[in-house]
Design a protein around this motif. Sequence first.
Motif, PDB file in Angstrom:
ATOM      1  N   LEU A 264     106.988 -34.599 -40.453  1.00 17.41           N
ATOM      2  CA  LEU A 264     108.093 -34.917 -41.366  1.00 17.41           C
ATOM      3  C   LEU A 264     109.220 -35.563 -40.574  1.00 17.41           C
ATOM      4  CD1 LEU A 264     109.342 -34.859 -44.134  1.00 17.41           C
ATOM      5  CD2 LEU A 264     110.222 -32.599 -43.640  1.00 17.41           C
ATOM      6  N   SER A 265     109.332 -36.840 -40.682  1.00 18.89           N
ATOM      7  CA  SER A 265     110.373 -37.597 -40.003  1.00 18.89           C
ATOM      8  C   SER A 265     110.538 -38.877 -40.799  1.00 18.89           C
ATOM      9  CB  SER A 265     109.958 -37.909 -38.563  1.00 18.89           C
ATOM     10  OG  SER A 265     108.889 -38.821 -38.550  1.00 18.89           O
ATOM     11  N   VAL A 266     111.300 -39.820 -40.269  1.00 20.50           N
ATOM     12  CA  VAL A 266     111.428 -41.098 -40.956  1.00 20.50           C
ATOM     13  C   VAL A 266     110.123 -41.859 -40.919  1.00 20.50           C
ATOM     14  CG1 VAL A 266     113.887 -41.312 -40.501  1.00 20.50           C
ATOM     15  CG2 VAL A 266     112.250 -42.269 -38.894  1.00 20.50           C
ATOM     16  N   GLY A 267     109.180 -41.418 -40.124  1.00 22.06           N
ATOM     17  CA  GLY A 267     107.879 -42.054 -40.079  1.00 22.06           C
ATOM     18  C   GLY A 267     107.682 -42.878 -38.825  1.00 22.06           C
ATOM     19  N   ASP A 268     106.751 -43.793 -38.892  1.00 23.56           N
ATOM     20  CA  ASP A 268     106.347 -44.627 -37.767  1.00 23.56           C
ATOM     21  C   ASP A 268     106.904 -46.025 -37.991  1.00 23.56           C
ATOM     22  OD1 ASP A 268     105.070 -46.021 -35.801  1.00 23.56           O
ATOM     23  OD2 ASP A 268     103.033 -45.452 -36.368  1.00 23.56           O
ATOM     24  N   VAL A 269     107.962 -46.376 -37.257  1.00 24.14           N
ATOM     25  CA  VAL A 269     108.606 -47.683 -37.395  1.00 24.14           C
ATOM     26  C   VAL A 269     108.246 -48.516 -36.172  1.00 24.14           C
ATOM     27  CG1 VAL A 269     110.766 -48.920 -37.768  1.00 24.14           C
ATOM     28  CG2 VAL A 269     110.508 -46.578 -38.609  1.00 24.14           C
ATOM     29  N   GLN A 270     107.605 -49.655 -36.392  1.00 17.84           N
ATOM     30  CA  GLN A 270     107.154 -50.491 -35.280  1.00 17.84           C
ATOM     31  C   GLN A 270     107.813 -51.865 -35.381  1.00 17.84           C
ATOM     32  OE1 GLN A 270     102.893 -50.458 -34.947  1.00 17.84           O
ATOM     33  NE2 GLN A 270     102.760 -48.262 -35.347  1.00 17.84           N
ATOM     34  N   ILE A 271     108.239 -52.379 -34.235  1.00 15.19           N
ATOM     35  CA  ILE A 271     109.002 -53.625 -34.190  1.00 15.19           C
ATOM     36  C   ILE A 271     108.361 -54.553 -33.172  1.00 15.19           C
ATOM     37  CG2 ILE A 271     111.252 -54.651 -33.679  1.00 15.19           C
ATOM     38  CD1 ILE A 271     112.505 -51.933 -34.441  1.00 15.19           C
ATOM     39  N   LEU A 272     108.187 -55.804 -33.549  1.00 15.30           N
ATOM     40  CA  LEU A 272     107.599 -56.782 -32.631  1.00 15.30           C
ATOM     41  C   LEU A 272     108.047 -58.185 -33.013  1.00 15.30           C
ATOM     42  CD1 LEU A 272     105.648 -57.274 -30.246  1.00 15.30           C
ATOM     43  CD2 LEU A 272     103.808 -57.469 -31.919  1.00 15.30           C
ATOM     44  N   ASN A 273     108.683 -58.850 -32.080  1.00 15.66           N
ATOM     45  CA  ASN A 273     109.029 -60.279 -32.228  1.00 15.66           C
ATOM     46  C   ASN A 273     109.750 -60.584 -33.539  1.00 15.66           C
ATOM     47  OD1 ASN A 273     107.799 -60.653 -29.777  1.00 15.66           O
ATOM     48  ND2 ASN A 273     105.883 -61.445 -30.635  1.00 15.66           N
ATOM     49  N   GLY A 274     110.743 -59.774 -33.865  1.00 13.52           N
ATOM     50  CA  GLY A 274     111.586 -60.078 -35.017  1.00 13.52           C
ATOM     51  C   GLY A 274     111.076 -59.564 -36.344  1.00 13.52           C
ATOM     52  N   TYR A 275     110.010 -58.788 -36.352  1.00 15.03           N
ATOM     53  CA  TYR A 275     109.478 -58.208 -37.579  1.00 15.03           C
ATOM     54  C   TYR A 275     109.280 -56.705 -37.379  1.00 15.03           C
ATOM     55  CZ  TYR A 275     108.533 -62.986 -39.097  1.00 15.03           C
ATOM     56  OH  TYR A 275     108.661 -64.296 -39.465  1.00 15.03           O
ATOM     57  N   PHE A 276     109.335 -55.967 -38.485  1.00 13.17           N
ATOM     58  CA  PHE A 276     109.080 -54.533 -38.384  1.00 13.17           C
ATOM     59  C   PHE A 276     108.182 -54.098 -39.538  1.00 13.17           C
ATOM     60  CE2 PHE A 276     112.607 -54.510 -41.392  1.00 13.17           C
ATOM     61  CZ  PHE A 276     112.296 -53.465 -42.263  1.00 13.17           C
ATOM     62  N   VAL A 277     107.458 -53.011 -39.302  1.00 19.54           N
ATOM     63  CA  VAL A 277     106.677 -52.364 -40.344  1.00 19.54           C
ATOM     64  C   VAL A 277     106.935 -50.864 -40.221  1.00 19.54           C
ATOM     65  CG1 VAL A 277     104.592 -52.189 -38.928  1.00 19.54           C
ATOM     66  CG2 VAL A 277     104.397 -52.143 -41.420  1.00 19.54           C
ATOM     67  N   HIS A 278     107.068 -50.222 -41.365  1.00 19.62           N
ATOM     68  CA  HIS A 278     107.481 -48.815 -41.428  1.00 19.62           C
ATOM     69  C   HIS A 278     106.446 -48.044 -42.246  1.00 19.62           C
ATOM     70  CE1 HIS A 278     110.949 -45.802 -42.567  1.00 19.62           C
ATOM     71  NE2 HIS A 278     109.900 -45.219 -42.042  1.00 19.62           N
ATOM     72  N   TYR A 279     105.781 -47.092 -41.590  1.00 16.87           N
ATOM     73  CA  TYR A 279     104.801 -46.229 -42.257  1.00 16.87           C
ATOM     74  C   TYR A 279     105.416 -44.848 -42.458  1.00 16.87           C
ATOM     75  CZ  TYR A 279     101.596 -49.826 -40.509  1.00 16.87           C
ATOM     76  OH  TYR A 279     100.973 -51.007 -40.219  1.00 16.87           O
ATOM     77  N   PHE A 280     105.399 -44.370 -43.693  1.00 20.34           N
ATOM     78  CA  PHE A 280     106.012 -43.076 -44.015  1.00 20.34           C
ATOM     79  C   PHE A 280     104.991 -42.221 -44.750  1.00 20.34           C
ATOM     80  CE2 PHE A 280     108.740 -40.457 -46.935  1.00 20.34           C
ATOM     81  CZ  PHE A 280     109.306 -39.664 -45.945  1.00 20.34           C
ATOM     82  N   ALA A 281     104.583 -41.111 -44.135  1.00 22.30           N
ATOM     83  CA  ALA A 281     103.596 -40.215 -44.748  1.00 22.30           C
ATOM     84  C   ALA A 281     103.848 -38.800 -44.241  1.00 22.30           C
ATOM     85  CB  ALA A 281     102.173 -40.665 -44.424  1.00 22.30           C
ATOM     86  N   PRO A 282     104.877 -38.136 -44.740  1.00 16.85           N
ATOM     87  CA  PRO A 282     105.214 -36.794 -44.237  1.00 16.85           C
ATOM     88  C   PRO A 282     104.155 -35.765 -44.611  1.00 16.85           C
ATOM     89  CG  PRO A 282     106.517 -37.315 -46.173  1.00 16.85           C
ATOM     90  CD  PRO A 282     105.774 -38.571 -45.815  1.00 16.85           C
ATOM     91  N   THR A 283     104.118 -34.702 -43.830  1.00 15.27           N
ATOM     92  CA  THR A 283     103.193 -33.602 -44.074  1.00 15.27           C
ATOM     93  C   THR A 283     103.975 -32.300 -44.196  1.00 15.27           C
ATOM     94  OG1 THR A 283     102.902 -33.302 -41.691  1.00 15.27           O
ATOM     95  CG2 THR A 283     101.345 -34.750 -42.812  1.00 15.27           C
ATOM     96  N   ASP A 284     103.246 -31.227 -44.439  1.00 12.74           N
ATOM     97  CA  ASP A 284     103.823 -29.872 -44.495  1.00 12.74           C
ATOM     98  C   ASP A 284     104.937 -29.766 -45.535  1.00 12.74           C
ATOM     99  OD1 ASP A 284     102.196 -28.790 -42.423  1.00 12.74           O
ATOM    100  OD2 ASP A 284     103.429 -29.862 -40.978  1.00 12.74           O
TER     101      ASP A 284
END
Length: 951
Positions: free
Chosen positions: A280-300
């Motif tokens: 449970l957090s803001v999720g997995d935020v990945q950044i590369l060369n001016g773009y980002f993708v954000h995966y959000f799938a909390p548990t518990d």
Amino acid sequence: MILWLWLCWGFSTSAGQPDSELMARYLEEELMADYSIMEQVARRVPRQAKFLQRLETRPRMSEFSVKSTIISRYAFTTVSCTMVNSGSEAREGVFEMQIPAAAFISNFTMSIGNKTYYGEVTGKEKKHSSDDKTKHKKPPSPTDGRENGYETFKASVFIPRKMQARFLLHYEELLQRRLGKYEYTVSVRPQQLVGRLRVEVNILENSGIVSLEVPPLRNSKHKGNGKVEGDVSPPPSTVVGHTKTLAKVTFNPSVVEQTRIARNGILGDFIIRYDVNRELSVGDVQILNGYFVHYFAPTDLPPLPKNVIFVLDSSASMVGTKLKQTKEALFTILQDLRPEDHFNIIGFSNRIKVWQQDRLVAVTPNNIRDAKKYIHNMSPTGGTNINGALQTGAKLLNDYIAQNDIDARSVSLIIFLTDGRPTVGETQSSKILSNTKDAIRDKFCLFTIGIGNDVDHKLLERMALENCGMTRHFQEDEDAASHLKGFYDEIGTPLLSDIRVDYPEDNVEQVTQNFFPNYFNGSEIIIAGKLINHTSDSLHVEVTASNSKKYILLKTDVAIDLPSRNDIRGVPGLEDGKGDKNYIERAWSYLTIKELLNSRLKSDDNQEKDYLMQKAKSMALTYNFVTPFTVLKMREAGLHSEPPQEEFISPSTDGIGEKLQSLQGHKAPPGIRRQEDKHRIKISKTSADGDPHFVIDFPSSKFSVCFNIDGEPGDILRLVSDHKESGVTVNGQLIGAPAPPNGHKKHRTYFSTITILSNKPERSYLEITPKRIILDDGERLLLSCDRSAVVRSSSLQVSISANSNITVTIQDTISFVILIHHYKKPAPYQRDHLGFYISNSKGLSSDSHGLLGQFLNHEVKLLQESLNTSRQQVGQNHTEALKPNPTNTLKVKGRLVPVVWKQRRIYNGQEEVDCWFAKNNADKLIDGSYKDYLASHPFDTGTSFGTINSL
């Protein structure tokens, strides 16, 4: 003559296993070697093989290989196929490949003899001019033969005699998480036995790969069902290897192994399922060369209650297996409803039949039994009144929501199933869509299921899209019961509602959908966008959502490491990659195009539809994607062009590894200040921190008192006890550590766990450690201390400042602050521990007790013993003059307590406190002895010495 017929029969039927294996072994021996055209012509072939080749009129497939790389859920797939025409005349070769319907084809190349053709993605026109090359080949089609969730790409060419053709197909997809797993599927259906058949899949997930599994091959009848019966072992010749973040899976069956699976070359779907580490957090935020993708799938998270209406087609076309399987699925689904859910059932044909009129009923054993009887007695008859059924269901659910005091956080939904098109009542699709949208009014979601070939798939898809739902379509010969149950499992456990993900407006642009009405257990929310502030060193992320009776705010800063570019070398499947494919940028373009297509599908405005089409087309052309608005046209390459190579075109791996940002919201690296650090919290000095050192502040007397408690490891100290009045108790458990060298103590002790219990107005508790927090108010919620978050309910709020502190507020009148002490390189006598501070005690009663609580509403007087032994009460302004005198005394509830002057550091050493220190475990300062404050367990709420109660 008799011998010739026997041979023909023996090799044309599949009844004789030894004959098939004999043929397979021969083919394997002949086809395993690399082919060149001259070798094919010159090779001496045994007489029996020549006879088999005369029987075979189609070109032989010498090689079929699939190579895929999945980086952070985004999959690049390359399919390579070589066909050989060893006959004496030109023959038609058909390359056919089933690909996921959600995938976009990004390239296609083929080489026929000495000619090479490459695919060019162009905008689709209303009329296509004929091409000279169509005389020699049919243009490839990515949409022929659509099945459930899959499309068939087909390209057919005439291969000259004694020549070969080679095909290379590239497609991309963003894997969707369902039932807690990502599923990557490769169709292995070459239509014949292949000498060299290989599937290789490489997975890179820097957040960590978990639950990797390769089930047996799946045939078409089970396609689309996430759970396949008998998932035990991988297919033969499968090799699986993986580390924490990398996995490599290969499938390389010999011809003998292929014929044991399927003699016709239709092996089935090769499937890989896996998940990644998450919390449970803001999720997995990945950044590369001016773009980002954000995966959000909390548990518990505890599930939300549901208000669900099942609307089931019982028209005459449902007769037989379809209705039987629907009933079987509903029987199982009803058993999975939770006690806090409410439900109803509507059956429809040309008549609408509601099980329970004008209400939804609670989930009880009797109601489940009666619902099963109702479903069992449903019989197929009449036509299909889709509009009437949906209007009835929407009105029933709207009235229930309006007239009942339902849980504000509950999730309401309709699950609609049909096998046909509207034939009764309103039959015009546009009217049905409009009526449904007007009836639902964005108050709940509609999920649609279509069975068979007669269903209006576009109608069901658009109804679901316009009303925040999802749709599924199952073939008539498939196992509808398992499909229905699988689809319900996807949406049957809502965990969050009204999820909103925000980023600073001056930092990002062109962000995909960032508001979601529901989050279901086992799924995933994905957002992507472009960065516009290239000077910023971090991206601030906030996620707000509702869970049951709680409001949740999660936030963090993700570092943007602009100057570094870390290439990964030696990663399986990524060697010698060509091109410059930023997988995060392509994931963003993939999501954006999908959203544009969905928006166009939902729109009724022709001008808007045209705008959305042009925008989607433009982006598809930029990224070379084949979409409904673009087409793949084949162009002949130059005369001296090289034939297509079998090399895998891999995505660029710039930034993978340490540069791959965030991995579940990593904290900013040193040098990047968090927003929370700029405003340190203001709290009282009254605290228990360190070894543990107690400080009690008396603001009206303008001095502080301090003492130590030398407890034993494992002791649980009652810090605040006001359970009978305000309902609050705070207990702290000690952990031991060796004493520092040359110290006077035999060991040190620290608070490893703080437990806060409350029974007013509702029972709840918080269990806090340096790593995680458990909040249980009837529904258990797990939070990590290294992620900033806010959780709010009607009477309780928990605010986490990542790796710094936790603030707990009860009914807005009681506040506690728990400091988190982490050591990067702890000495032997140091342990990660907690500090407990009282910020607001207004809500605690005058009868509160505990090592700290007993002083909150009582004043302590300071006395000075002069040299002539006469005592005088010390004024409030004379404290400074008393520092050097070792004979000062406190008067506490009539008890005289000798004290000495000391200095203590609090707030993690950031502030120094002058205090009067009471020795000997606060003897005479506290009521009784410190052992009277020992609790029997963390949830002990005893309020007087010798009594034990539990929450």
